[in-house]
Scaffold this motif. Structure first.
Motif, PDB file in Angstrom:
ATOM      1  N   ILE A  43      51.202  31.706  35.657  1.00  0.00           N
ATOM      2  CA  ILE A  43      50.919  32.787  36.598  1.00  0.00           C
ATOM      3  C   ILE A  43      51.680  32.531  37.884  1.00  0.00           C
ATOM      4  N   VAL A  44      52.297  33.589  38.420  1.00  0.00           N
ATOM      5  CA  VAL A  44      53.182  33.471  39.572  1.00  0.00           C
ATOM      6  C   VAL A  44      52.653  34.293  40.734  1.00  0.00           C
ATOM      7  N   ASP A  45      52.575  33.662  41.895  1.00  0.00           N
ATOM      8  CA  ASP A  45      52.318  34.347  43.157  1.00  0.00           C
ATOM      9  C   ASP A  45      53.613  34.253  43.960  1.00  0.00           C
ATOM     10  N   SER A  46      54.355  35.359  44.031  1.00  0.00           N
ATOM     11  CA  SER A  46      55.657  35.356  44.682  1.00  0.00           C
ATOM     12  C   SER A  46      55.676  36.345  45.825  1.00  0.00           C
ATOM     13  N   ARG A  47      56.030  35.864  46.999  1.00  0.00           N
ATOM     14  CA  ARG A  47      56.019  36.707  48.187  1.00  0.00           C
ATOM     15  C   ARG A  47      57.065  37.815  48.107  1.00  0.00           C
ATOM     16  N   GLU A  48      58.264  37.493  47.591  1.00  0.00           N
ATOM     17  CA  GLU A  48      59.361  38.454  47.629  1.00  0.00           C
ATOM     18  C   GLU A  48      60.095  38.623  46.308  1.00  0.00           C
ATOM     19  N   ARG A  49      59.825  37.774  45.306  1.00  0.00           N
ATOM     20  CA  ARG A  49      60.673  37.786  44.110  1.00  0.00           C
ATOM     21  C   ARG A  49      59.927  38.097  42.820  1.00  0.00           C
ATOM     22  N   ALA A  50      58.794  38.753  42.891  1.00  0.00           N
ATOM     23  CA  ALA A  50      58.019  39.032  41.678  1.00  0.00           C
ATOM     24  C   ALA A  50      58.839  39.809  40.647  1.00  0.00           C
ATOM     25  N   ALA A  51      59.695  40.694  41.115  1.00  0.00           N
ATOM     26  CA  ALA A  51      60.470  41.540  40.196  1.00  0.00           C
ATOM     27  C   ALA A  51      61.494  40.746  39.393  1.00  0.00           C
ATOM     28  N   LEU A  52      61.799  39.513  39.808  1.00  0.00           N
ATOM     29  CA  LEU A  52      62.806  38.716  39.110  1.00  0.00           C
ATOM     30  C   LEU A  52      62.240  37.966  37.917  1.00  0.00           C
ATOM     31  N   TYR A  53      60.922  37.931  37.785  1.00  0.00           N
ATOM     32  CA  TYR A  53      60.299  37.186  36.692  1.00  0.00           C
ATOM     33  C   TYR A  53      60.084  38.074  35.472  1.00  0.00           C
ATOM     34  N   THR A  54      60.187  37.456  34.296  1.00  0.00           N
ATOM     35  CA  THR A  54      59.795  38.123  33.054  1.00  0.00           C
ATOM     36  C   THR A  54      58.999  37.124  32.216  1.00  0.00           C
ATOM     37  N   GLY A  55      58.063  37.652  31.439  1.00  0.00           N
ATOM     38  CA  GLY A  55      57.330  36.818  30.503  1.00  0.00           C
ATOM     39  C   GLY A  55      56.249  35.955  31.109  1.00  0.00           C
ATOM     40  N   VAL A  56      55.923  36.154  32.407  1.00  0.00           N
ATOM     41  CA  VAL A  56      54.860  35.391  33.059  1.00  0.00           C
ATOM     42  C   VAL A  56      53.846  36.369  33.652  1.00  0.00           C
ATOM     43  N   MET A  57      52.631  35.904  33.879  1.00  0.00           N
ATOM     44  CA  MET A  57      51.645  36.707  34.588  1.00  0.00           C
ATOM     45  C   MET A  57      52.017  36.742  36.068  1.00  0.00           C
ATOM     46  N   LEU A  58      51.708  37.858  36.723  1.00  0.00           N
ATOM     47  CA  LEU A  58      52.023  38.021  38.139  1.00  0.00           C
ATOM     48  C   LEU A  58      50.762  38.374  38.918  1.00  0.00           C
ATOM     49  N   LYS A  59      50.712  37.897  40.181  1.00  0.00           N
ATOM     50  CA  LYS A  59      49.578  38.211  41.052  1.00  0.00           C
ATOM     51  C   LYS A  59      50.088  38.748  42.395  1.00  0.00           C
TER      52      LYS A  59
END
Length: 348
Positions: free
Chosen positions: A198-214
């Motif tokens: 699971i990823v908490d990303s301030r500015e780069r959430a759109a760059l991830y694939t295949g992971v959970m996002l918060k």
């Protein structure tokens, strides 16, 4: 209508018991939160400059960013806690690492770099004759150069070792020139094929694939490419579902005082926030949410219920003023009882 998530007392008790078995790796940007409490009634005019001094009467430090996630996971008493990060060879790094060591948190996979800052938010809290406290502009220590290749390789090696021992990997991606480099992001995405990430990303959430996002309400807009916010919670649920479709994994959208939404492509569920009164401090609430959600999810709790559990943890921490506080099992239980009593009074 969004389905509303409701936790029973028995279910909450089960979650609080099961999180004790979780094994969590936290990787990413750790920082130090430093509070300087200043009493202006003791200020004196400088003889050398036309300025009044800022007399610091108390200095309080605690982990921030990913370090605060670690702190909150530790407060829940998990079976294994595996932090992976980078600090500088400076007083801030010594304080941050020492803080963890004093509490029995492993720091063996935290890399010390001689030519880097340990990120730090220094917060001057100024008080005068009255009891009102004002926060001056922060002093931020942050790195503006990327990790060297050897340092990046050490982080990836430490992450690989920690991931083998973990049920879940929690990512705090806060800084442009931080721990989560493109190579680290790619490795995390490969790890997500084997276990939850699971990823908490301030500015780069759109760059991830295949992971959970918060993402929070601002971050989900940016990740979705939307110019203006939705008019209601259902609109945010739709944004979360769109991001889930693009990313291939569930998304949790946090909405501050409105609660949070568990989003899958065909299924969204809403966890309302507790109704709180009195002064609140939202600093670190997202870290507390991420920590509690991850502990519950790693322990096998479904995502929607883990979202509701995480809301309770956030409700505890925002009531702790002037600190990035934690939420223990006992405090979460007390907040649940308080929320249930309030709901009965208001007929919710």
């Amino acid at each position: 209508m969004l389905k509303e998530i409701d936790l029973s007392q028995a279910r909450l008790q089960e979650i609080l018991t099961r999180v004790k078995n979780a094994r969590i790796c936290v990787v990413g940007d750790f920082c130090l939160d430093m509070y300087w409490h200043i009493d202006m009634t003791r200020s004196r005019l400088s003889k050398e400059t036309p300025h009044f001094s800022l007399p610091v009467m108390e200095e309080i430090c605690a982990p921030g960013a990913g370090g605060n996630v670690v702190n909150n996971i530790h407060a829940l008493g998990v079976a294994r806690l595996l932090p992976v990060s980078v600090v500088g060879k400076d007083w801030r790094g010594e304080l941050l690492v020492g803080w963890m060591q004093q509490r029995g948190i492993s720091t063996e996979r935290i890399v010390t770099i001689g030519k880097a800052f340990t990120p730090c938010y220094c917060k001057p809290m100024r008080k005068g004759i009255s009891d009102v406290v004002y926060e001056d502009p922060r002093l931020d220590f942050e790195n503006y150069e990327n990790l060297a290749s050897a340092e990046e390789a050490k982080v990836l090696s430490n992450l690989a070792a920690a991931a083998e021992e973990a049920d879940m990997i929690v990512v705090s991606d806060q800084y442009q020139n931080g721990v989560i480099t493109p190579a680290c992001r790619a490795y995390l995405q490969s790890l997500a094929r084997e276990k939850p990430v699971i990823v908490d990303s301030r500015e780069r959430a759109a760059l991830y694939t295949g992971v959970m996002l918060k993402p929070n309400e601002v971050e989900v807009l940016a990740a979705s490419g939307q110019a203006s916010p939705p008019s209601d919670i259902a609109g945010y649920a739709e944004l979360g579902a769109q991001l889930s479709r693009k990313n291939g994994q569930p998304v949790i959208v946090t909405l501050g005082s409105q609660g949070a939404i568990w989003c899958e492509v065909e299924n969204q569920a809403y966890a309302p926030a507790a109704h709180l009164s009195g002064p609140l401090d939202i600093v670190g609430a997202g870290d507390a949410f991420l920590a509690a959600f991850s502990c519950a999810y790693a322990a096998g709790i479904p995502g929607s219920e883990a979202t509701a559990f995480a809301n309770l943890a956030s409700a505890v921490t925002v009531q702790k003023i002037g600190m990035t506080g934690t939420a223990s099992s006992e405090e979460i239980w007390a907040q649940y009882r308080k929320t249930e009593a309030s709901n009965e009074e208001t007929g919710r």
